[in-house]
Scaffold this motif. Structure first.
Motif, PDB file in Angstrom:
ATOM      1  N   GLN A  44      39.760  79.084  27.243  1.00  0.00           N
ATOM      2  CA  GLN A  44      40.791  79.968  27.683  1.00  0.00           C
ATOM      3  C   GLN A  44      41.562  80.456  26.707  1.00  0.00           C
ATOM      4  N   LEU A  45      41.462  81.788  26.299  1.00  0.00           N
ATOM      5  CA  LEU A  45      42.052  82.449  25.303  1.00  0.00           C
ATOM      6  C   LEU A  45      42.884  83.482  25.773  1.00  0.00           C
ATOM      7  N   SER A  46      44.036  83.405  24.954  1.00  0.00           N
ATOM      8  CA  SER A  46      44.994  84.444  25.043  1.00  0.00           C
ATOM      9  C   SER A  46      45.201  85.077  23.687  1.00  0.00           C
ATOM     10  N   THR A  47      44.802  86.493  23.712  1.00  0.00           N
ATOM     11  CA  THR A  47      44.657  87.180  22.456  1.00  0.00           C
ATOM     12  C   THR A  47      45.143  88.531  22.464  1.00  0.00           C
ATOM     13  N   LEU A  48      45.388  88.940  21.354  1.00  0.00           N
ATOM     14  CA  LEU A  48      45.582  90.492  21.396  1.00  0.00           C
ATOM     15  C   LEU A  48      44.206  91.239  21.279  1.00  0.00           C
ATOM     16  N   GLU A  49      43.371  90.777  20.616  1.00  0.00           N
ATOM     17  CA  GLU A  49      42.126  91.350  20.637  1.00  0.00           C
ATOM     18  C   GLU A  49      40.834  90.260  20.340  1.00  0.00           C
ATOM     19  N   LEU A  50      39.709  90.477  21.070  1.00  0.00           N
ATOM     20  CA  LEU A  50      38.669  89.859  21.144  1.00  0.00           C
ATOM     21  C   LEU A  50      37.542  90.537  20.355  1.00  0.00           C
ATOM     22  N   PHE A  51      36.704  89.940  19.389  1.00  0.00           N
ATOM     23  CA  PHE A  51      35.676  90.561  18.712  1.00  0.00           C
ATOM     24  C   PHE A  51      34.594  89.619  18.865  1.00  0.00           C
ATOM     25  N   ILE A  52      33.449  90.063  19.223  1.00  0.00           N
ATOM     26  CA  ILE A  52      32.228  88.895  19.013  1.00  0.00           C
ATOM     27  C   ILE A  52      31.424  90.164  18.500  1.00  0.00           C
ATOM     28  N   GLN A  53      31.000  89.390  17.201  1.00  0.00           N
ATOM     29  CA  GLN A  53      30.080  90.259  16.335  1.00  0.00           C
ATOM     30  C   GLN A  53      28.835  89.481  15.500  1.00  0.00           C
ATOM     31  N   THR A  54      27.981  90.121  15.058  1.00  0.00           N
ATOM     32  CA  THR A  54      26.858  89.377  14.281  1.00  0.00           C
ATOM     33  C   THR A  54      27.278  89.144  13.049  1.00  0.00           C
ATOM     34  N   HIS A  55      26.364  88.721  11.950  1.00  0.00           N
ATOM     35  CA  HIS A  55      26.342  88.544  10.595  1.00  0.00           C
ATOM     36  C   HIS A  55      25.689  89.520   9.865  1.00  0.00           C
ATOM     37  N   ASN A  56      25.655  90.682  10.553  1.00  0.00           N
ATOM     38  CA  ASN A  56      25.009  91.844   9.814  1.00  0.00           C
ATOM     39  C   ASN A  56      25.592  92.491   8.850  1.00  0.00           C
ATOM     40  N   LYS A  57      27.246  92.312   8.748  1.00  0.00           N
ATOM     41  CA  LYS A  57      27.835  92.509   7.663  1.00  0.00           C
ATOM     42  C   LYS A  57      27.337  92.224   6.030  1.00  0.00           C
ATOM     43  N   ASN A  58      26.710  90.995   6.185  1.00  0.00           N
ATOM     44  CA  ASN A  58      25.857  90.665   4.772  1.00  0.00           C
ATOM     45  C   ASN A  58      24.771  90.197   5.299  1.00  0.00           C
ATOM     46  N   PRO A  59      23.710  91.017   5.585  1.00  0.00           N
ATOM     47  CA  PRO A  59      22.410  90.647   6.213  1.00  0.00           C
ATOM     48  C   PRO A  59      21.484  89.738   5.181  1.00  0.00           C
ATOM     49  N   VAL A  60      21.760  89.639   3.835  1.00  0.00           N
ATOM     50  CA  VAL A  60      21.016  88.843   3.132  1.00  0.00           C
ATOM     51  C   VAL A  60      21.487  87.463   2.728  1.00  0.00           C
ATOM     52  N   GLU A  61      22.695  87.224   3.339  1.00  0.00           N
ATOM     53  CA  GLU A  61      23.291  85.673   3.368  1.00  0.00           C
ATOM     54  C   GLU A  61      22.305  84.708   4.006  1.00  0.00           C
ATOM     55  N   ARG A  62      22.159  83.792   3.346  1.00  0.00           N
ATOM     56  CA  ARG A  62      21.224  82.644   4.094  1.00  0.00           C
ATOM     57  C   ARG A  62      22.178  81.540   4.885  1.00  0.00           C
ATOM     58  N   ARG A  63      21.792  81.579   6.037  1.00  0.00           N
ATOM     59  CA  ARG A  63      22.704  80.770   6.732  1.00  0.00           C
ATOM     60  C   ARG A  63      21.878  79.648   7.574  1.00  0.00           C
ATOM     61  N   ILE A  64      22.758  78.587   8.024  1.00  0.00           N
ATOM     62  CA  ILE A  64      21.766  77.249   8.437  1.00  0.00           C
ATOM     63  C   ILE A  64      21.484  77.519   9.944  1.00  0.00           C
ATOM     64  N   ASN A  65      22.532  78.310  10.442  1.00  0.00           N
ATOM     65  CA  ASN A  65      22.381  78.500  11.977  1.00  0.00           C
ATOM     66  C   ASN A  65      22.129  79.954  12.210  1.00  0.00           C
ATOM     67  N   ASP A  66      21.371  80.156  13.436  1.00  0.00           N
ATOM     68  CA  ASP A  66      21.635  81.498  13.808  1.00  0.00           C
ATOM     69  C   ASP A  66      22.634  81.663  14.878  1.00  0.00           C
ATOM     70  N   SER A  67      23.691  82.349  14.640  1.00  0.00           N
ATOM     71  CA  SER A  67      24.858  82.579  15.769  1.00  0.00           C
ATOM     72  C   SER A  67      25.342  83.730  15.627  1.00  0.00           C
ATOM     73  N   LEU A  68      26.197  84.000  16.787  1.00  0.00           N
ATOM     74  CA  LEU A  68      27.092  85.307  16.837  1.00  0.00           C
ATOM     75  C   LEU A  68      28.557  84.459  16.534  1.00  0.00           C
ATOM     76  N   MET A  69      29.409  85.471  16.094  1.00  0.00           N
ATOM     77  CA  MET A  69      31.015  84.910  15.865  1.00  0.00           C
ATOM     78  C   MET A  69      31.908  85.557  17.044  1.00  0.00           C
ATOM     79  N   ILE A  70      32.800  84.606  17.609  1.00  0.00           N
ATOM     80  CA  ILE A  70      33.735  84.962  18.391  1.00  0.00           C
ATOM     81  C   ILE A  70      34.818  84.920  17.763  1.00  0.00           C
ATOM     82  N   CYS A  71      35.667  85.911  17.566  1.00  0.00           N
ATOM     83  CA  CYS A  71      36.940  85.967  16.991  1.00  0.00           C
ATOM     84  C   CYS A  71      37.952  86.352  17.916  1.00  0.00           C
ATOM     85  N   ALA A  72      39.309  85.606  17.921  1.00  0.00           N
ATOM     86  CA  ALA A  72      40.360  86.229  18.740  1.00  0.00           C
ATOM     87  C   ALA A  72      41.403  86.230  18.104  1.00  0.00           C
TER      88      ALA A  72
END
Length: 423
Positions: free
Chosen positions: A309-337
């Motif tokens: 349950q989140l109480s927030t000014l803004e919610l942003f659900i984003q991909t990691h496409n800002k840096n597409p060449v970064e090597r990551r362990i997980n395939d995930s999206l980011m939930i930022c509040a």
């Protein structure tokens, strides 16, 4: 000498006309110099493209075909002229057979992509809205598994080009941005990008490359253009007036999410060489005498959803496409509040930063990694989502990550720069 003195005396006696003439000549000189620089950039890009066009091909090979989805209304109606002057000559000189399809109204790019024939490459010439429509049209096709292998080039012609910094080196010169993006298509280097599938309760899913944004900062960003007469103060003014109308600007939302999944290893870019004949014969005989034991089918475990349950000014659900060449362990999206306890001054400061880069968040913001999530808005909640800078009515949605779904052309220089940032 007398003529020089007379000339200075004339300028002094007619100082208003002299000042006006100097201003006009300065502006005209600057404009002409800019046009000259643009011509030099086009000439250099055409020389590079000509080298691609001079490469010999086998008699049975055909020219590469490219389908261009062009939005003429982008960039305040200048997109068609910019594309014709800066991109088309480069593609023709490189020997690319192009088919230009122009959109006439909002949403047409989605329909055109759904009906598009097979092509060697797809080029999107427009802004965020055009790109989001094309991606949605591609992934709604019944043969989307095959079509998704088609590399996509993005030529930034819109007022918002959120994906461009991930693919190209940007500058303050529009001509340079267009020519460098076109040359990156010719060079053929690609990078896989994640896609978000966003599905409401009734409508067909839409797809996004950058993310979904909902909250106070998004709502204020939609009103900033109303304060154009305040010049550089318009962003601060918009946020200040929003606090006068309503404060605090807190939104409540229920977020259910799944844990991120492990990222499978990257597939090799080239097929391994075929083993020699003797090795293949021995392997077949071995499999015949000792057949491999078949593994039992894996039982799929039920999805375990977690709830916040989140109480927030803004919610942003984003991909990691800002840096597409970064090597990551997980395939995930980011939930930022964003936290709900910002003061008015902090709110205005953060709003100014988000106008330049919406992915900027404060240190106290909540961040969750997930492979999928569901947003459940409170009853009676109104407003809009921004999905890749396109406005959609806010409603309960389910968002799933489609990892490395599409391949986009990227410039080698930008790839190297992004790799250095990850080190």
């Amino acid at each position: 000498m007398a003529r020089v003195v007379k000339g200075f005396r004339t300028l002094r006696n007619h100082w208003k006309k002299s000042t006006f003439a100097v201003c006009v000549l300065s502006y005209g000189g600057h404009w002409l110099y800019g046009k000259h620089c643009d011509s030099v950039l086009r000439r250099e890009a055409c020389l590079v493209a000509r080298e691609f066009g001079r490469q010999q091909i086998a008699p049975q090979e055909r020219l590469r075909k490219a389908t261009v989805i062009l939005n003429p209304a982008a960039c305040s109606g200048k997109a068609n002229n910019l594309f014709e002057k800066n991109a088309v000559p480069i593609l023709h000189l490189a020997g690319v057979e192009i088919t230009i399809v122009k959109t006439d109204y909002e949403g047409q790019a989605k329909k055109l992509t759904e009906l598009m024939e097979q092509t060697d490459m797809l080029i999107v010439a427009g802004g965020d809205g055009t790109l989001q429509e094309v991606v949605t049209g591609l992934l709604r096709r019944p043969d989307q598994e095959t079509v998704c292998n088609t590399p996509i080039g993005f030529i930034p012609l819109g007022s918002h080009n959120s994906l461009s910094p991930s693919l190209h080196l940007l500058s303050d010169n529009k001509v340079k941005d267009i020519t460098s993006a076109t040359l990156s298509i010719l060079k053929g280097e690609t990078v896989p990008l994640d896609v978000l599938q966003i599905k409401g309760e009734k409508d067909q899913p839409v797809f996004a490359l950058m993310g979904l944004r909902w909250g106070a900062f998004r709502d204020v960003a939609a009103t900033i253009s109303k304060y154009w007469y305040l010049g550089p103060l318009k962003t601060k003014a918009a946020h200040w007036f929003s606090t006068l109308r309503e404060w605090p600007l807190v939104r409540d939302v229920s977020v259910s999410y799944l844990d991120p999944s492990l990222r499978p290893p990257d597939l090799p870019s080239q097929k391994p060489p075929r083993p020699n004949l003797l090795y293949r014969i021995i392997r077949r005989l071995k499999n015949r005498w000792n057949p491999p034991v078949e593994e039992p089918p894996k039982v799929e475990e039920p999805e375990q959803w977690k709830e916040e349950q989140l109480s927030t000014l803004e919610l942003f659900i984003q991909t990691h496409n800002k840096n597409p060449v970064e090597r990551r362990i997980n395939d995930s999206l980011m939930i930022c509040a964003e936290p709900d306890n910002l003061t008015v001054g902090e709110y205005i400061t953060v709003g100014n930063k988000k106008e330049e880069d919406p992915t900027v968040f404060t240190k106290d913001s909540t961040k969750l990694e997930a492979s999928a999530c569901r947003l459940q808005l409170p009853e009676g909640a109104a407003g809009f989502y921004n999905i890749d800078n396109e406005e959609y009515e806010a409603m309960p949605v389910e968002i799933r990550l489609l990892p490395r779904k599409l391949r986009f052309f990227i410039s080698a220089e930008r790839r190297e720069q992004l790799l250095l940032q990850t080190q």
